[in-house]
Enzyme design. Sequence first.
Site, PDB file in Angstrom:
ATOM      1  N   ASP A 177      37.447  -0.109  43.754  1.00 61.46           N
ATOM      2  CA  ASP A 177      38.764  -0.869  43.901  1.00 61.46           C
ATOM      3  C   ASP A 177      40.486  -0.194  43.703  1.00 61.46           C
ATOM      4  OD1 ASP A 177      40.701  -3.303  43.361  1.00 61.46           O
ATOM      5  OD2 ASP A 177      40.434  -3.048  41.283  1.00 61.46           O
ATOM      6  N   LYS A 179      43.382   0.693  45.627  1.00 56.63           N
ATOM      7  CA  LYS A 179      44.312   0.533  46.282  1.00 56.63           C
ATOM      8  C   LYS A 179      45.648   0.858  45.335  1.00 56.63           C
ATOM      9  CE  LYS A 179      44.395  -3.347  42.861  1.00 56.63           C
ATOM     10  NZ  LYS A 179      44.375  -4.778  42.969  1.00 56.63           N
ATOM     11  N   ASN A 182      46.243   0.768  41.768  1.00 60.78           N
ATOM     12  CA  ASN A 182      45.609   1.100  40.977  1.00 60.78           C
ATOM     13  C   ASN A 182      45.301   3.525  41.256  1.00 60.78           C
ATOM     14  OD1 ASN A 182      45.175  -1.065  39.957  1.00 60.78           O
ATOM     15  ND2 ASN A 182      42.457  -1.240  41.145  1.00 60.78           N
TER      16      ASN A 182
END
Length: 211
Positions: A177, A179, A182
């Site tokens: 995840d 990105k 994050n």
Amino acid sequence: WGAVDPWAAVPARVAPPRPHAGEAGVKAAAALNAAAQAAGGTLSLACFRRVRQLGTGDVGLVDLVELAGDATVPPLRFAMKTLDKAEMLERNKVMRVQTEARVLASADHPFVARLHATLSTPTHLHFVMEHCAGGELYGLLCRQPGKRFAETAARFYAAEVVAALQYLHLHGVVYRDLKPENVLLTAAGHVALTDFDLSSAGDAPVARLAP
């Protein structure tokens, strides 16, 4: 899940200080343990005072909290991630929560967000995390001219993210995840990778190795 308690795999506890957390980690663990003892031996929501909301995500919300009654100046602050147990069951995301808890409980790296404690109530699960005062890398990116980092800054952040990913991969964790939202920034300007619920960590506990 039937008669099985899916949350038994996420025990409520204060995490021991990690080697890479340094003096700040030792201080946080001592303060949290003292708060737990004062509350009768178990850390609870009553031990914290909410300051403000930091953000929301697909599976929960994050608040900035302080230890209630903390006379430290400035007070110790944490990011508390709150998950609704009923919602996690309804949306079939219990295993994602378990994966995140397992990764956070084992990770010890300067560029991975630290877990300080886990709290559990009949309705909610709470992760007490390191507060990254610099906010999201995405927010910093949006404030740049043309919403682009200078090459030197891009290299700096990319290098730290790659170091964090390498550490996780060496532990058998596939982070899925990545990105800017994050990637958090500490007060010192370094990255802290967060949100591990989409990660693949296998069935065995994640081993803790020195980076």
